[in-house]
Design a protein around this motif. Structure first.
Motif, short mmCIF file in Angstrom:
data_model
loop_
_atom_site.label_atom_id
_atom_site.label_comp_id
_atom_site.label_asym_id
_atom_site.label_seq_id
_atom_site.Cartn_x
_atom_site.Cartn_y
_atom_site.Cartn_z
N MET A 174 52.21 -22.63 -10.46
CA MET A 174 52.14 -23.58 -11.55
C MET A 174 50.75 -23.64 -12.17
O MET A 174 50.59 -24.11 -13.30
CB MET A 174 52.52 -24.97 -11.05
CG MET A 174 53.97 -25.11 -10.66
SD MET A 174 55.05 -25.10 -12.10
CE MET A 174 54.77 -26.73 -12.73
N ALA A 175 49.73 -23.20 -11.44
CA ALA A 175 48.35 -23.37 -11.90
C ALA A 175 48.10 -22.79 -13.30
O ALA A 175 47.41 -23.42 -14.11
CB ALA A 175 47.38 -22.77 -10.89
N PRO A 176 48.64 -21.60 -13.63
CA PRO A 176 48.37 -21.08 -14.98
C PRO A 176 48.96 -21.92 -16.11
O PRO A 176 48.55 -21.77 -17.27
CB PRO A 176 49.04 -19.69 -14.94
CG PRO A 176 49.13 -19.32 -13.50
CD PRO A 176 49.36 -20.62 -12.80
N PHE A 177 49.89 -22.80 -15.77
CA PHE A 177 50.54 -23.61 -16.80
C PHE A 177 49.94 -25.02 -16.89
O PHE A 177 50.38 -25.83 -17.70
CB PHE A 177 52.04 -23.71 -16.52
CG PHE A 177 52.74 -22.39 -16.53
CD1 PHE A 177 53.15 -21.81 -17.72
CD2 PHE A 177 52.95 -21.69 -15.34
CE1 PHE A 177 53.78 -20.58 -17.74
CE2 PHE A 177 53.58 -20.45 -15.35
CZ PHE A 177 53.99 -19.89 -16.55
N ARG A 178 48.94 -25.28 -16.08
CA ARG A 178 48.31 -26.61 -16.08
C ARG A 178 47.58 -26.84 -17.40
O ARG A 178 46.89 -25.97 -17.92
CB ARG A 178 47.34 -26.69 -14.91
CG ARG A 178 46.68 -28.04 -14.72
CD ARG A 178 45.66 -27.98 -13.60
NE ARG A 178 46.31 -27.67 -12.33
CZ ARG A 178 45.87 -26.74 -11.49
NH1 ARG A 178 44.82 -25.99 -11.79
NH2 ARG A 178 46.51 -26.53 -10.35
N ARG A 179 47.75 -28.05 -17.96
CA ARG A 179 47.07 -28.43 -19.20
C ARG A 179 46.51 -29.84 -19.09
O ARG A 179 46.99 -30.65 -18.31
CB ARG A 179 48.02 -28.37 -20.41
CG ARG A 179 48.45 -26.96 -20.80
CD ARG A 179 49.15 -26.97 -22.14
NE ARG A 179 49.50 -25.62 -22.58
CZ ARG A 179 49.93 -25.31 -23.79
NH1 ARG A 179 50.06 -26.27 -24.70
NH2 ARG A 179 50.21 -24.07 -24.11
N THR A 180 45.50 -30.09 -19.92
CA THR A 180 44.90 -31.43 -19.98
C THR A 180 45.43 -32.16 -21.20
O THR A 180 45.46 -31.61 -22.30
CB THR A 180 43.37 -31.34 -20.06
OG1 THR A 180 42.87 -30.75 -18.85
CG2 THR A 180 42.75 -32.72 -20.24
N ALA A 181 45.85 -33.40 -20.99
CA ALA A 181 46.26 -34.27 -22.09
C ALA A 181 45.43 -35.54 -22.03
O ALA A 181 44.86 -35.89 -21.00
CB ALA A 181 47.75 -34.60 -21.99
N ASP B 69 59.47 -25.91 -20.86
CA ASP B 69 58.64 -24.77 -21.26
C ASP B 69 58.33 -23.83 -20.10
O ASP B 69 57.67 -22.81 -20.28
CB ASP B 69 57.31 -25.26 -21.86
CG ASP B 69 57.52 -25.94 -23.21
OD1 ASP B 69 58.05 -25.28 -24.11
OD2 ASP B 69 57.15 -27.12 -23.35
N LEU B 70 58.82 -24.17 -18.89
CA LEU B 70 58.61 -23.29 -17.75
C LEU B 70 59.43 -22.01 -17.90
O LEU B 70 60.60 -22.08 -18.31
CB LEU B 70 59.02 -23.98 -16.45
CG LEU B 70 57.98 -24.78 -15.68
CD1 LEU B 70 58.65 -25.43 -14.47
CD2 LEU B 70 56.82 -23.90 -15.23
#
Length: 286
Positions: A1-8, A150-151
């Motif tokens: 999952m790490a490559p899909f991590r985002r900041t909001a 989006d996964l």
């Protein structure tokens, strides 16, 4: 999952009295006095105030202030060079049949605005109230998000057993409690209510970046478990401290007084590759 991590950045709107120098949801904008207030280019707007009766207006419809963000308050947001102020407006008929509903996004240099416009045009009588946010101050908070719809399918299938184990052991549902945050927020992932509908730029074909989600609720009967701020919890259950029901908009979950369809959301995207940063949008509901 790490490559899909985002900041909001969750904005956490709360009822208040923001001024044009403040970051806000639905508040007054730091709008140049010599710049006309934008109106919707569509000449006719209709709205069903009490179904099935439909009312129509030919009057110009002023765009509505949705968010204003100063870079000092949200330094995590990538402002274009030479700008330190973000302003987003939309037509209040945006989901109600407007033929030209695209939101407007303005990136400005606040220091270059010498005089502020004070005479904002009055809104037309039949404008949908649920698409006009109440003036709120904001309390930006950085959060980490992961995608839901989006996964990639193969990764989702791999993770499903772990999601089920999580649910059995904690009662947490991945897409409700650990993925995309609900509420009004900048960046990260849209908090889709249906399948994702991520647009591409019509100019260069690049997948656009998610700029802003405007949700009807800051959390709901399920997502409150992880997305209701600690400061707003009370009582034995740890749930929301609510004001009397007659105090409209006072509840933390609906501070901005927005209702998009059936508790839906509006998602605004922009292309950061094109110099004019074109904007597209989508909306959905339950």
């Amino acid at each position: 999952m790490a490559p899909f991590r985002r900041t909001a950045i969750r904005l956490h709107p709360r009822p208040g009295d923001p001024g044009p120098l403040d970051s806000s949801v639905g508040g007054p904008l730091l709008w140049p006095a010599d710049e006309p207030w934008p109106v919707c280019p569509e000449p006719v707007h209709s709205h069903s105030i009490e179904w099935p009766a439909v009312k129509t207006t030919n009057e110009p419809v002023p765009l509505v202030s949705i968010v204003q963000i100063h870079r000092r308050d949200v330094p995590q947001l990538a402002f274009p060079d030479g700008s330190d102020l973000l302003q987003v407006l939309w037509c209040p008929f945006i989901i109600d049949g407007c033929a030209a509903p695209a939101p407007r996004v303005y990136w400005r240099d606040a220091e270059a605005i010498e005089q502020v416009r004070r005479d904002v045009p009055d809104q037309v009588d039949i404008a949908p109230e649920g698409l006009i946010p109440s003036a709120c101050v904001v309390h930006p908070e950085q959060v980490t998000e992961y995608p839901t719809s989006d996964l990639p399918f193969d990764l989702l299938m791999t993770l499903l057993p772990r999601f089920e184990t999580l649910r059995e052991e904690t009662g947490w549902i991945f897409e409700h409690h650990l993925a995309a945050a609900p509420g009004i927020k900048l960046g990260g992932y849209p908090s889709w209510k249906q399948e994702s509908c991520w647009p591409s730029c019509t100019t260069c074909g690049t997948k656009m970046e998610h700029l802003l989600t405007v949700d009807s609720w800051e959390f709901d009967g399920s997502t409150w478990r992880t997305w209701l701020p600690v400061e707003d919890r009370g009582g034995a259950t740890g749930r929301e401290n609510r004001a009397p029901r007659e105090a409209v908009g006072s509840a933390v979950s609906e501070a901005a007084g927005i209702m998009i369809g059936d508790a839906g959301g509006i998602y605004i995207f922009e292309c950061v590759q094109c110099p004019d940063r074109p904007v597209r949008w989508w909306w959905d509901c339950s």
